[in-house]
Structure formats: C-alpha cells, structure tokens
Write an enzyme that holds these catalytic residues in place. Structure first.
Site, PDB file in Angstrom:
ATOM      1  N   SER A  51      30.767   1.552  31.257  1.00 36.56           N
ATOM      2  CA  SER A  51      30.374   0.290  30.618  1.00 36.56           C
ATOM      3  C   SER A  51      29.418  -0.573  31.437  1.00 36.56           C
ATOM      4  CB  SER A  51      31.607  -0.537  30.286  1.00 36.56           C
ATOM      5  OG  SER A  51      32.343  -0.786  31.460  1.00 36.56           O
ATOM      6  N   ASP A 334      34.208 -10.959  31.421  1.00 40.11           N
ATOM      7  CA  ASP A 334      35.600 -10.688  31.049  1.00 40.11           C
ATOM      8  C   ASP A 334      36.333 -10.177  32.289  1.00 40.11           C
ATOM      9  OD1 ASP A 334      34.859  -8.011  31.333  1.00 40.11           O
ATOM     10  OD2 ASP A 334      34.722  -7.635  29.180  1.00 40.11           O
ATOM     11  N   HIS A 337      33.857  -7.075  33.641  1.00 35.22           N
ATOM     12  CA  HIS A 337      32.398  -7.006  33.608  1.00 35.22           C
ATOM     13  C   HIS A 337      31.696  -8.303  33.993  1.00 35.22           C
ATOM     14  CE1 HIS A 337      34.005  -4.108  30.570  1.00 35.22           C
ATOM     15  NE2 HIS A 337      33.207  -3.307  31.263  1.00 35.22           N
TER      16      HIS A 337
END
Ligand SMILES: *[C@@H]1O[C@H](CO)[C@@H](O)[C@H](O)[C@H]1NC(C)=O
Ligand SMILES: *[C@@H]1O[C@H](CO)[C@@H](O)[C@H](O)[C@H]1NC(C)=O
Ligand SMILES: *[C@@H]1O[C@H](CO)[C@@H](O)[C@H](O)[C@H]1NC(C)=O
Ligand SMILES: *[C@@H]1O[C@H](CO)[C@@H](O)[C@H](O)[C@H]1NC(C)=O
Ligand SMILES: *[C@@H]1O[C@H](CO)[C@@H](O)[C@H](O)[C@H]1NC(C)=O
Ligand SMILES: *[C@@H]1O[C@H](CO)[C@@H](O)[C@H](O)[C@H]1NC(C)=O
Length: 359
Positions: A51, A334, A337
């Site tokens: 991610s 978050d 990230h």
C-alpha cells in the site's frame, strides 16, 4: 492478545507496503536514478509491493482506499491510494519527470500504448513477499504479471534495458501477518531472513527481465506507526518493533551488496525509509509548537472507537471515523500510512540525506 491481534488485523486490511533499504554504504539512490536514465530520455517506472506504492490496484469492493475520506486532498475523492493524497510512487515518478504509471488493474479494461508508456504499477495494498491475510497477488505473482506483459509484447526487453526502473516496497504486511498468526515476535530473525531470501529471488527475476535499476525500500520504523504508538498514547515509538525494522534493513543491505557484487555493477539500491521517516517525524515535532498540531505519531483519521478505523461506516451508513481539520499538518493519515504531506516530507528527507553522500 486479542487487542494486539486486532491491531495487526487492521494493519493488514489497510495494506502495508514497503520496501526500504538503508543507504549508508550506498551512493545516493535518487541521484543515481536520474543520472542512470539520462535527462530527457524516456523512462518507465515499474512498481511492485504494498500500500505504500499502490495507486489503485486493490479491489474497489473490499479496499478502504476506495472509500471516503481517502483521496480527499488528491485527487479530491477516493481513488485507490492509501492516504489523503499522493503516495511514494507518485513522488518517485515526479522525481523521474514522468506521470505516475497506470495500475495493472486498469490495463485489463483499456490498453492504450500511450498509457503504458510511463510503465506500470503492480503493487497491491496489504500484500507481501509471502501470502498475507488479504487475497491479492504476492510479490512473486506481481512479477509474473510483469513477465506476461513482455510475453504479450506490451514492452520489449530492449525497452527495459534502455529505460526502466523498478520500485519495490514490501515486508510490512509479512511482519503483520507473522505476528497475527504467532501472537508474538519470537523467532523473528529467522523470519526476516526468509523474507529477504525470497525477496532476493524476486529481485533477480526483475533484473533478468532486463531492468537496469531496482530500488528497494528499507523498512520504515514500524514501532512509530500509529498502530503501535497508540499504546503509549502516541508519546513513543515501540522500540522492539523498531529493532525489527533495523535488523531487516541490515540484512537487506548486505544482500543488495551481494547482488551488486555478483553482477559487477549497482543495479540494486535501497531507499532508507527508516531515517527518512525519523527525519520527517522530527520535523513534525518541531512544528508542534503550533497547538493545532497534535503528537507527530497521532494519525489524522481514526475510528470513533477501537471497533472502527478510518473510513468505517456502520450498517446504517453512518460515519464511524473522525478526520483532523488539517491533514497537511499530520505525518500520518491513518494507523499505517503517511499523509501526502508526510510522504512529501519523507521524500524530501530521502533527497537531502542521500545527495550529499555523492562523492
Ligand atoms: C505467491 O502466491 C501464489 C498464489 O497464491 C502461491 O502459489 C505462491 O506460493 C506464493 N509465493 C510465495 C513466495 O509465498
Ligand atoms: C512493543 O511491542 C511488543 C510486541 O508487539 C509488545 O510486546 C510490547 O508490549 C510493546 N511495548 C510497548 C511499550 O508498547
Ligand atoms: C565480490 O565478488 C567477488 C567475486 O565474485 C568475491 O571474490 C568478493 O569477495 C566479493 N566481495 C564482497 C564484498 O562480497
Ligand atoms: C567488472 O567491471 C570492471 C570495470 O568495469 C571490469 O574491469 C571487470 O572485468 C568486470 N568483472 C567482471 C567479472 O565482469
Ligand atoms: C528541529 O529543531 C532543532 C532546534 O531548533 C533544529 O536543530 C533541527 O534542525 C530541527 N529539525 C528539523 C528536522 O527541522
Ligand atoms: C466492539 O465490538 C465488540 C464485539 O463485536 C462488542 O462486544 C463491543 O461492545 C464493541 N465495542 C464498542 C465500543 O462498540
């Protein structure tokens, strides 16, 4: 342990992605990238991993990256990035002077040669070197997708030899999955070695296809991610986890040196995300004289309680998360990230720490 597990669980669901290596003994990767490619030449960027690098491959139906409030800063709505805006891949592409490459998933719907010109992104949030808790392609499978494109003549070997760079970001989800399954950090050094030996196999495959420059991320300081820092009310990083990152980076660095030595050139370079995250966090800490800015380890977007995370809605469709007023003042978006502003700071640190090391 349930609490620990649920952490790791959301760490995985939200997809962790990193491949970062230490640059201490290396010449400056970023500068090298540009020099290697030569100014004005066509460059292609091929991206693999999780991610931190994914710009929209994860499935819309399952991935939080396609739900509000992801993407609010850029492009203004959810678009598959695990942040409020741009991620590592976007900064690397911009540095190379190209557009962020299209995602592999799009290719199936619409292949136009102009769209594949800048390369392709094969990274899927939540994935790792090994299979993780998400049902998305691991690194080996991502590299196979790349091989298929050569077989289908979307790219030629000559294209790759003359103008390509690979960015690989992995291992965070491998660690997350390991701890989720084992419940503790025992025997982790053995696991680190197995991650890296599989990674080396994958890196060699990418090299064998003709790619001349392969950039691998070292692990960021995992203990500083909000998911772990929350246990100290965002006051401290978890040093046990940071040691795991440091050990990983040490082994990775050795292996990359061996690979470079074996091929008698410097195909493999690492991006020292560990130092870059630390430096971005320090910068953030310095700014926090401003009372608007909370602890640098506190994320901008969080669930309203432990049962929820950034982007959660309940059965009635009601929001179960809170977003800070100014994401640009937060390092983390978050639990896992960075914000766009966080990535920007990380990338600036990568540039400024590496460049002076040029001889
Ligand atoms: C990657 O995924 C494929 C398909 O699930 C699996 O067969 C393979 O063993 C995995 N590779 C590794 C290194 O875990
Ligand atoms: C750091 O993480 C380890 C492993 O998850 C855990 O056992 C330990 O309690 C954590 N330490 C702190 C201070 O939170
Ligand atoms: C590099 O490779 C050569 C020959 O393959 C070997 O003799 C040498 O010890 C290697 N150096 C390092 C630092 O690994
Ligand atoms: C390695 O590179 C050097 C300098 O380019 C060259 O002299 C040497 O022959 C090369 N060695 C091998 C094993 O390719
Ligand atoms: C933070 O502030 C200190 C003291 O003013 C300064 O020395 C340091 O360079 C600053 N660090 C960053 C990353 O801005
Ligand atoms: C969280 O979920 C658990 C089980 O699903 C439930 O027992 C608990 O009451 C919930 N906690 C909150 C704060 O909603």
């Amino acid at each position: 342990m349930a609490q620990q597990n649920s952490n790791v669980n959301s760490l995985i669901i939200f997809c962790f992605t990193t491949l970062f290596v230490i640059t201490e003994t290396h010449a400056v990767p970023l500068k090298e990238l540009v020099e290697h490619q030569g100014h004005g030449s066509l460059k292609k960027l091929f991206v693999f991993g999780d991610s931190y690098a994914d710009t929209g491959n994860c499935k819309k139906s399952v991935s939080g990256s396609w739900k509000p409030p992801y993407g609010i800063t850029f492009p203004g709505k959810p678009a598959g990035r695990f942040s409020d805006g741009r991620v590592l891949t976007d900064y690397v592409a911009s540095y190379l002077g190209i557009k962020s490459p299209i995602v592999n998933d799009n290719r199936r719907n619409s292949v136009k040669s102009s769209q594949v010109m800048d390369g392709m992104n094969f990274a899927y949030g939540g994935t790792g070197v090994f299979n993780t808790l998400v049902n998305e392609p691991n690194l080996t499978t991502q590299v196979k997708f790349f091989e298929q494109l050569l077989e289908e003549k979307v790219y030629s070997r000559q294209d790759l030899i003359s103008s390509s760079i690979a960015l690989v970001s992995v291992a965070g989800n491998d660690y997350g999955t390991y701890v989720f399954q084992k419940g503790n950090l025992q025997d982790l050094p053995t696991f680190t070695k197995s991650i890296i030996s599989q990674l080396v196999v994958n890196l060699k495959s990418i090299q064998n296809l003709g790619v001349q420059k392969i950039v691998v991320t070292a692990m960021e300081p995992m203990g500083c991610l909000p998911r772990l820092a929350v246990f100290s009310s965002y006051k401290n990083c978890n040093e046990s986890w940071n040691s795991v990152s440091k050990f990983h980076n040490q082994i990775l660095q050795q292996e990359l040196q061996n690979l470079n030595n074996a091929s008698n050139n410097s195909v493999f370079v690492s991006l020292d995300l560990y130092s870059a995250f630390m430096s971005a966090l320090t910068r953030q800490e310095n700014n926090s004289g401003n009372s608007e800015v909370r602890s640098s380890l506190e994320p901008c977007c969080v669930g309203v309680s432990d049962n929820y995370s950034c982007g959660s809605v309940d059965e009635k469709g009601e929001k179960k998360y809170k977003v800070c007023k100014n994401p640009e003042l937060s390092m983390f978006w978050d639990n896992i990230h960075p914000t766009q502003s966080g990535w920007n700071a990380v990338f600036s640190a990568l540039k400024s720490s590496s460049l002076p090391k040029l001889h």
